[in-house]
Design a protein around this motif. Structure first.
Motif, PDB file in Angstrom:
ATOM      1  N   ASN A 241      -5.524   0.211 -10.253  1.00  0.00           N
ATOM      2  CA  ASN A 241      -6.882   0.067  -9.740  1.00  0.00           C
ATOM      3  C   ASN A 241      -6.888  -0.664  -8.402  1.00  0.00           C
ATOM      4  OD1 ASN A 241      -9.734   0.541 -10.280  1.00  0.00           O
ATOM      5  ND2 ASN A 241      -9.906  -1.693 -10.406  1.00  0.00           N
ATOM      6  N   ALA A 242      -5.998  -1.656  -8.252  1.00  0.00           N
ATOM      7  CA  ALA A 242      -5.897  -2.366  -6.972  1.00  0.00           C
ATOM      8  C   ALA A 242      -5.468  -1.411  -5.860  1.00  0.00           C
ATOM      9  CB  ALA A 242      -4.911  -3.522  -7.089  1.00  0.00           C
ATOM     10  N   ALA A 243      -4.529  -0.512  -6.174  1.00  0.00           N
ATOM     11  CA  ALA A 243      -4.097   0.485  -5.191  1.00  0.00           C
ATOM     12  C   ALA A 243      -5.248   1.431  -4.846  1.00  0.00           C
ATOM     13  CB  ALA A 243      -2.908   1.267  -5.732  1.00  0.00           C
ATOM     14  N   ASP A 244      -6.047   1.797  -5.854  1.00  0.00           N
ATOM     15  CA  ASP A 244      -7.213   2.650  -5.598  1.00  0.00           C
ATOM     16  C   ASP A 244      -8.196   1.973  -4.653  1.00  0.00           C
ATOM     17  OD1 ASP A 244      -6.128   4.490  -7.313  1.00  0.00           O
ATOM     18  OD2 ASP A 244      -7.388   3.937  -9.026  1.00  0.00           O
ATOM     19  N   ASN A 245      -8.428   0.674  -4.873  1.00  0.00           N
ATOM     20  CA  ASN A 245      -9.371  -0.064  -4.018  1.00  0.00           C
ATOM     21  C   ASN A 245      -8.870  -0.140  -2.585  1.00  0.00           C
ATOM     22  OD1 ASN A 245     -11.105  -0.490  -6.149  1.00  0.00           O
ATOM     23  ND2 ASN A 245     -10.315  -2.531  -6.633  1.00  0.00           N
ATOM     24  N   GLN A 246      -7.554  -0.347  -2.426  1.00  0.00           N
ATOM     25  CA  GLN A 246      -6.994  -0.384  -1.074  1.00  0.00           C
ATOM     26  C   GLN A 246      -7.159   0.966  -0.379  1.00  0.00           C
ATOM     27  OE1 GLN A 246      -5.798  -2.943   0.704  1.00  0.00           O
ATOM     28  NE2 GLN A 246      -6.408  -4.294  -0.981  1.00  0.00           N
ATOM     29  N   GLU A 247      -6.989   2.027  -1.149  1.00  0.00           N
ATOM     30  CA  GLU A 247      -7.163   3.360  -0.574  1.00  0.00           C
ATOM     31  C   GLU A 247      -8.613   3.602  -0.147  1.00  0.00           C
ATOM     32  OE1 GLU A 247      -6.437   8.066  -1.803  1.00  0.00           O
ATOM     33  OE2 GLU A 247      -5.749   6.442  -3.112  1.00  0.00           O
ATOM     34  N   LYS A 248      -9.552   3.115  -0.973  1.00  0.00           N
ATOM     35  CA  LYS A 248     -10.968   3.253  -0.617  1.00  0.00           C
ATOM     36  C   LYS A 248     -11.283   2.506   0.678  1.00  0.00           C
ATOM     37  CE  LYS A 248     -12.300   3.436  -5.502  1.00  0.00           C
ATOM     38  NZ  LYS A 248     -12.920   2.681  -6.604  1.00  0.00           N
ATOM     39  N   LEU A 249     -10.750   1.284   0.793  1.00  0.00           N
ATOM     40  CA  LEU A 249     -10.991   0.494   2.003  1.00  0.00           C
ATOM     41  C   LEU A 249     -10.321   1.138   3.218  1.00  0.00           C
ATOM     42  CD1 LEU A 249     -10.533  -3.083   0.517  1.00  0.00           C
ATOM     43  CD2 LEU A 249     -12.671  -2.075   1.305  1.00  0.00           C
ATOM     44  N   ALA A 250      -9.152   1.716   3.010  1.00  0.00           N
ATOM     45  CA  ALA A 250      -8.454   2.371   4.121  1.00  0.00           C
ATOM     46  C   ALA A 250      -9.239   3.585   4.626  1.00  0.00           C
ATOM     47  CB  ALA A 250      -7.054   2.790   3.676  1.00  0.00           C
ATOM     48  N   LYS A 251      -9.773   4.379   3.680  1.00  0.00           N
ATOM     49  CA  LYS A 251     -10.583   5.536   4.087  1.00  0.00           C
ATOM     50  C   LYS A 251     -11.841   5.089   4.809  1.00  0.00           C
ATOM     51  CE  LYS A 251      -9.030   8.723   0.479  1.00  0.00           C
ATOM     52  NZ  LYS A 251      -9.415   9.506  -0.734  1.00  0.00           N
ATOM     53  N   SER A 252     -12.426   3.984   4.317  1.00  0.00           N
ATOM     54  CA  SER A 252     -13.618   3.459   4.980  1.00  0.00           C
ATOM     55  C   SER A 252     -13.278   2.989   6.387  1.00  0.00           C
ATOM     56  CB  SER A 252     -14.206   2.311   4.161  1.00  0.00           C
ATOM     57  OG  SER A 252     -15.380   1.823   4.757  1.00  0.00           O
ATOM     58  N   LEU A 253     -12.074   2.437   6.568  1.00  0.00           N
ATOM     59  CA  LEU A 253     -11.631   1.993   7.887  1.00  0.00           C
ATOM     60  C   LEU A 253     -11.497   3.168   8.846  1.00  0.00           C
ATOM     61  CD1 LEU A 253     -10.488  -0.046   9.893  1.00  0.00           C
ATOM     62  CD2 LEU A 253      -8.264   0.195   8.774  1.00  0.00           C
ATOM     63  N   VAL A 254     -10.987   4.298   8.333  1.00  0.00           N
ATOM     64  CA  VAL A 254     -10.850   5.484   9.178  1.00  0.00           C
ATOM     65  C   VAL A 254     -12.212   5.928   9.691  1.00  0.00           C
ATOM     66  CG1 VAL A 254     -10.215   7.919   9.191  1.00  0.00           C
ATOM     67  CG2 VAL A 254      -8.724   6.249   8.069  1.00  0.00           C
TER      68      VAL A 254
END
Length: 418
Positions: free
Chosen positions: A166-179
């Motif tokens: 779940n932590a990896a999922d959250n990081q991915e969500k934040l990364a996509k939001s950063l893009v």
């Protein structure tokens, strides 16, 4: 006094305790997510947790005849000069429970309600149930009990994998939001995306913060659970800031809580059954209600002492506070008081069932993550928009807990006189 004497009655109490003990963590987690300081919440919680023990002792502990072999609660309170070794065991159990519960409250913020309850409960069962099995003279069916303990251990491992996934999922969500953010603004750093969390850092002193005049801010739009915006919005409101913290910190807090949780039931078992024969001859064992009173009294003392200290010396970046600020903080107080009463009743029913059917079997109530995970998903949106891997691990974890709960209850047996 009232005593549970049959297995069906003990299992019924375990079922009620399961619901109660799976609900109170959710209530406290709601307050933390609303921004109430954990020190304030835990002080309120501790008061009614103790009052629940008093209520149980003055009702169930006073029902029926008062005999020398089984004195009622009030009678046994006057015999402390004779049974003080058992009183110390009961109070030691209260100390360990208080430390475990305190750590758990911080663990919820770092690794989520579901995983915290899973890992802490599983460690409690693996260590505590094994100790209780031998303390109870092996009355529980080992061929059933220990496969159930194994299921709890597997659930704990799955719980840590759920958290990591779940932590990896959250990081991915934040990364996509950063893009998306960088496309619109030209900024390409994660710090730009969350700089408002750094610039608007939570006040380090709650008393000084009251002197500041808050700026008028527009009411934020409702964000959908599971999105990057939801994670940032939650970070702004909650009292314990966790974005950017190391995963191992949250897991370390939960392991600390689980180890202390594992010790409170064996200590209570020793207080009520005197397996180590520390009481003088002809002195009756502590009844469940007297032991629970002393247990809760120690829990109250440690909880109040530590949380008053944490008002002025807070942990993990929580703002400082004071006794006067706590007394003035009425927001959410009744919710924290309710959580303390619910937890106190849940523990009382667990001990009543354990005295009848064995404390090892009563550890089936540690399947409480089945309840808390349900509330976590429904109320907090935990695991929304997560990956298929996270969902698979979550379902596997809950299934293993359900199996463990049924198996431990099936190992119940009548207690034999020591």
């Amino acid at each position: 006094m009232y005593l549970v004497k049959d297995i069906s009655g003990a299992i019924g109490l375990m079922a009620v305790a399961l619901v109660l003990l799976g609900t109170w963590p959710v209530v406290l987690a709601v307050l933390e997510r609303r921004g109430r300081l954990p020190q304030h919440t835990f002080l309120d919680f501790s008061i009614t947790n103790f009052l629940a023990a008093v209520l149980i002792a003055l009702t169930f502990g006073q029902i029926g005849p008062d005999t020398p072999e089984a004195p009622n609660f009030l009678t046994q309170l006057t015999q402390v000069t004779n049974n003080w070794p058992s009183v110390l065991f009961a109070m030691a159990g209260g100390v360990t429970l208080s430390l475990g519960t305190l750590a758990t409250q911080y663990g919820w913020a770092f690794v989520g309600l579901s995983v915290t309850e899973v890992m802490a409960s599983s460690l409690k069962v693996v260590i505590g149930t094994t100790l209780n099995y031998f303390l109870d003279g092996r009355i529980n069916k080992a061929e059933i009990l220990f496969p159930g303990v194994g299921c709890f251990l597997i659930a704990a491992i799955l719980g840590s994998l759920v958290h990591s996934s779940n932590a990896a999922d959250n990081q991915e969500k934040l990364a996509k939001s950063l893009v998306n953010y960088s496309k619109n603004t030209g900024n390409t750093t994660y710090e730009d995306l969350t700089e408002h969390l750094i610039d608007k850092e939570a006040p380090k002193d709650l008393e000084e913060a009251k002197l500041d005049t808050p700026e008028a801010t527009p009411k934020p739009e409702k964000v959908e659970a599971g999105t990057a915006e939801f994670l940032v919005h939650l970070e702004e409101k909650r009292s314990i800031k966790v974005l950017g913290s190391h995963t191992l910190l949250g897991l370390a807090i939960v392991v600390f809580a689980g180890i202390f949780y594992a010790l409170f039931a064996p200590a209570f078992n020793l207080a009520t059954n005197d397996q180590w024969h520390v009481l003088p001859p002809n002195v009756p064992h502590l009844v469940v209600y007297t032991a629970y009173f002393y247990f809760s009294l120690a829990c109250l003392g440690v909880s109040v002492g530590l949380n008053v200290w944490f008002l002025y010396r807070p942990m993990v970046g929580v703002p400082r506070s004071s006794v006067s600020a706590y007394l003035a903080d009425g927001e959410g107080r009744w919710i924290a008081l309710l959580a303390g009463m619910v937890c106190g009743l849940g523990n009382a029913f667990t001990f009543m069932a354990g005295q009848a059917a064995g404390y090892a079997a009563a550890d089936s109530v540690q399947a409480l993550p089945l309840v808390s995970t349900f509330w976590g998903v429904v109320l907090f949106g935990e695991y929304r928009r997560s990956s298929r891997r996270t969902y698979t691990l979550l379902v596997s974890m809950l299934l293993m807990f359900a199996v463990a709960m049924v198996v431990l209850m099936a190992s119940s047996n009548h207690r034999k006189p020591l």
